[in-house]
Design an enzyme around this catalytic site. Structure first.
Site, mmCIF file in Angstrom:
data_model
loop_
_atom_site.group_PDB
_atom_site.id
_atom_site.type_symbol
_atom_site.label_atom_id
_atom_site.label_comp_id
_atom_site.label_asym_id
_atom_site.label_seq_id
_atom_site.Cartn_x
_atom_site.Cartn_y
_atom_site.Cartn_z
ATOM 1 N N ARG A 159 -9.591 18.795 12.454
ATOM 2 C CA ARG A 159 -9.419 20.260 12.382
ATOM 3 C C ARG A 159 -10.436 20.877 11.416
ATOM 4 O O ARG A 159 -10.112 21.769 10.637
ATOM 5 C CB ARG A 159 -8.000 20.627 11.908
ATOM 6 C CG ARG A 159 -6.905 20.033 12.710
ATOM 7 C CD ARG A 159 -6.729 20.679 14.079
ATOM 8 N NE ARG A 159 -5.604 20.053 14.742
ATOM 9 C CZ ARG A 159 -5.707 18.978 15.513
ATOM 10 N NH1 ARG A 159 -6.884 18.448 15.789
ATOM 11 N NH2 ARG A 159 -4.637 18.456 16.055
ATOM 12 N N SER A 230 0.086 25.923 13.886
ATOM 13 C CA SER A 230 0.279 25.070 12.705
ATOM 14 C C SER A 230 -0.258 25.784 11.472
ATOM 15 O O SER A 230 -1.419 26.175 11.444
ATOM 16 C CB SER A 230 -0.492 23.766 12.859
ATOM 17 O OG SER A 230 -0.161 23.145 14.067
ATOM 18 N N GLU A 326 -4.110 25.432 7.269
ATOM 19 C CA GLU A 326 -5.037 25.313 8.403
ATOM 20 C C GLU A 326 -5.727 26.629 8.762
ATOM 21 O O GLU A 326 -6.934 26.665 8.945
ATOM 22 C CB GLU A 326 -4.319 24.746 9.620
ATOM 23 C CG GLU A 326 -5.305 24.423 10.718
ATOM 24 C CD GLU A 326 -4.644 24.047 12.012
ATOM 25 O OE1 GLU A 326 -4.372 22.872 12.178
ATOM 26 O OE2 GLU A 326 -4.427 24.924 12.854
HETATM 27 P P1 NAP Z 1 3.748 15.578 17.472
HETATM 28 O O1 NAP Z 1 3.212 15.254 18.820
HETATM 29 O O2 NAP Z 1 5.204 15.579 17.214
HETATM 30 O O3 NAP Z 1 3.020 14.691 16.412
HETATM 31 C C1 NAP Z 1 3.359 14.791 15.047
HETATM 32 C C2 NAP Z 1 2.353 14.014 14.250
HETATM 33 O O4 NAP Z 1 2.178 12.690 14.735
HETATM 34 C C3 NAP Z 1 0.996 14.619 14.214
HETATM 35 O O5 NAP Z 1 0.511 14.340 12.912
HETATM 36 C C4 NAP Z 1 0.206 13.839 15.228
HETATM 37 O O6 NAP Z 1 -1.146 13.780 14.888
HETATM 38 C C5 NAP Z 1 0.816 12.475 15.072
HETATM 39 N N1 NAP Z 1 0.792 11.679 16.303
HETATM 40 C C6 NAP Z 1 1.675 11.738 17.323
HETATM 41 N N2 NAP Z 1 1.366 10.821 18.255
HETATM 42 C C7 NAP Z 1 0.254 10.192 17.832
HETATM 43 C C8 NAP Z 1 -0.541 9.149 18.372
HETATM 44 N N3 NAP Z 1 -0.253 8.545 19.528
HETATM 45 N N4 NAP Z 1 -1.646 8.757 17.682
HETATM 46 C C9 NAP Z 1 -1.947 9.348 16.508
HETATM 47 N N5 NAP Z 1 -1.225 10.322 15.938
HETATM 48 C C10 NAP Z 1 -0.128 10.743 16.579
HETATM 49 O O7 NAP Z 1 3.142 16.989 16.979
HETATM 50 P P2 NAP Z 1 3.353 18.473 17.461
HETATM 51 O O8 NAP Z 1 3.458 19.266 16.240
HETATM 52 O O9 NAP Z 1 4.357 18.615 18.564
HETATM 53 O O10 NAP Z 1 1.909 18.768 18.060
HETATM 54 C C11 NAP Z 1 1.483 18.180 19.252
HETATM 55 C C12 NAP Z 1 -0.009 18.108 19.238
HETATM 56 O O11 NAP Z 1 -0.568 19.425 19.216
HETATM 57 C C13 NAP Z 1 -0.556 17.382 18.012
HETATM 58 O O12 NAP Z 1 -1.657 16.635 18.447
HETATM 59 C C14 NAP Z 1 -0.965 18.520 17.103
HETATM 60 O O13 NAP Z 1 -2.022 18.174 16.223
HETATM 61 C C15 NAP Z 1 -1.434 19.523 18.134
HETATM 62 N N6 NAP Z 1 -1.461 20.891 17.637
HETATM 63 C C16 NAP Z 1 -2.698 21.377 17.318
HETATM 64 C C17 NAP Z 1 -2.835 22.648 16.828
HETATM 65 C C18 NAP Z 1 -4.205 23.146 16.477
HETATM 66 O O14 NAP Z 1 -5.214 22.608 16.885
HETATM 67 N N7 NAP Z 1 -4.307 24.185 15.696
HETATM 68 C C19 NAP Z 1 -1.707 23.442 16.682
HETATM 69 C C20 NAP Z 1 -0.449 22.931 17.038
HETATM 70 C C21 NAP Z 1 -0.335 21.620 17.502
HETATM 71 P P3 NAP Z 1 -2.276 14.857 15.301
HETATM 72 O O15 NAP Z 1 -1.917 16.149 14.651
HETATM 73 O O16 NAP Z 1 -3.488 14.272 14.720
HETATM 74 O O17 NAP Z 1 -2.314 14.931 16.778
#
Ligand code: NAP
Length: 332
Positions: A159, A230, A326
């Site tokens: 990010r 986020s 963020e």
């Molecule tokens: P989630 O899928 O419940 O995941 C929670 C955490 O676990 C995050 O830190 C995610 O890392 C990590 N994670 C889950 N599965 C993984 C895997 N197979 N390998 C490595 N790390 C893993 O999270 P959520 O809040 O519902 O979000 C879903 C996705 O959307 C996430 O990837 C999140 O980063 C992304 N998101 C991005 C933004 C943005 O770009 N501004 C905003 C909202 C959500 P990561 O965060 O590294 O993926």
């Protein structure tokens, strides 16, 4: 060039904070950007780029000349998809399906404009724009010249990119060019997607539809309730630091990364501190997702910042982790 004065930004930031810009101009050509640069220079104004306002917290009124990019177009050029910075990112994902180019399905429904995507290296469900960006074109806001950044020049991190550091505030991105593939190789390693497709590999359309459904279920819709997605980055730490966190809470959901670092979901830390639903004035931690701060109506910037401070200090006291914000804090 149509420069507006004392413009309300309430409809121009998804958190819905009611701040003003002293000057605002919309641009869709290099010439118009150069006119804006000249105007700012003649009037002693700073320049500030504001896209969809989906990843900013407007901490105060802006005394600058705010430039809103309206560069349009989603075109296949050679083996690249070239996209105007003013296109809505989610529309780009849908257009890529129509054009038969693959690689950004997991990034469906991320708010914001295409030009903003590289700045914070948008990512979700195991994919991030760093993996597909070939290059981008940007106007240097000091010299007015167009410069080309390869993916390497963007210095992408989690990010993160050079546009948050050395190049911060110095460029207006006009176009991005993505290297997508004709073959569809779905990225399904995140548990939500594995569960959804346990019975078989999806089509690209099914993957996009599923990502949309998951995001709609988990995240508050900024069109309905003000938020910037986020609010904090997921902390990444060394293995030693992770051991200390585990010492404080044996249930901590630590995730080992390929580079030896360890990641922990910020949402879990916030929830574990009992802050889900916690509010300050009109700002609250979403009941739906602890990583999202929402505007319950009439939140002021100071409400949002006070809530942010409370979350950071509580998580720091309990886990020894300093959460990093963020979205960009503007005018603070
Ligand atoms: P989630 O899928 O419940 O995941 C929670 C955490 O676990 C995050 O830190 C995610 O890392 C990590 N994670 C889950 N599965 C993984 C895997 N197979 N390998 C490595 N790390 C893993 O999270 P959520 O809040 O519902 O979000 C879903 C996705 O959307 C996430 O990837 C999140 O980063 C992304 N998101 C991005 C933004 C943005 O770009 N501004 C905003 C909202 C959500 P990561 O965060 O590294 O993926």
């Amino acid at each position: 060039m149509d420069i507006q004065r004392q413009v309300s930004l309430a409809e121009r930031n998804t958190l819905g904070l009611d701040q003003k810009a002293a000057y605002l101009v919309e641009v869709n050509s290099v010439g118009q950007v150069n006119d804006a640069i000249e105007y700012a220079r003649d009037h002693g104004l700073a320049l500030q780029v504001l896209g969809a306002g989906s990843n900013v917290v407007l901490c105060s009124d802006l005394s600058s000349l705010v430039i809103h990019p309206r560069f349009r177009g989603i075109e296949r050029a050679d083996d690249l998809l070239r996209i105007g910075a003013g296109e809505v990112w989610h529309d780009v994902v849908l257009a890529s399906l129509e054009l038969g180019c693959h690689g950004i399905e997991n990034l469906a429904l991320i708010p914001g404009l295409a030009g903003a995507a590289p700045i914070q290296n948008i990512g979700a469900y195991g994919q991030e724009i760093a993996n597909v960006l070939d290059h981008l074109e940007a106007i240097n806001l000091v010299t007015g010249t167009v410069e080309r950044f390869t993916a390497r020049d963007c210095e992408f991190g989690y990010r993160d990119s050079v546009f948050k550091h050395a190049a911060r505030g110095r460029f207006l991105i006009t176009h991005i060019a993505l290297q997508l593939t004709e073959a569809f190789n779905p990225i399904l390693n995140y548990v939500d997607l594995q569960e959804a497709f346990a019975r078989g590999t999806p089509t690209a359309r099914e993957l996009v539809d599923t990502v949309i459904r998951i995001r709609q279920r988990k995240l508050p819709d900024p069109a309905a309730i003000g938020n910037v997605g986020s609010f904090f980055k997921n902390p990444v730490m060394t293995a030693d630091e992770a051991l200390q966190v585990q010492g404080r809470d044996a249930d901590a959901p630590l995730r080992n990364m390929p580079d030896g670092q360890v990641k922990i979901p910020a949402a879990w830390l916030i929830e574990r501190c009992g802050l889900k639903g916690h509010s300050h004035g009109g700002a609250a931690v979403s009941d739906q997702h602890a990583l999202v701060i929402i505007n319950r109506g009439r939140a002021s910037a100071s409400d949002v910042l006070a809530l942010k401070d409370k979350i950071q200090s509580t998580v720091l006291d309990r886990f020894g982790i300093r959460l990093q914000v963020e979205p960009e804090l503007l005018g603070g």
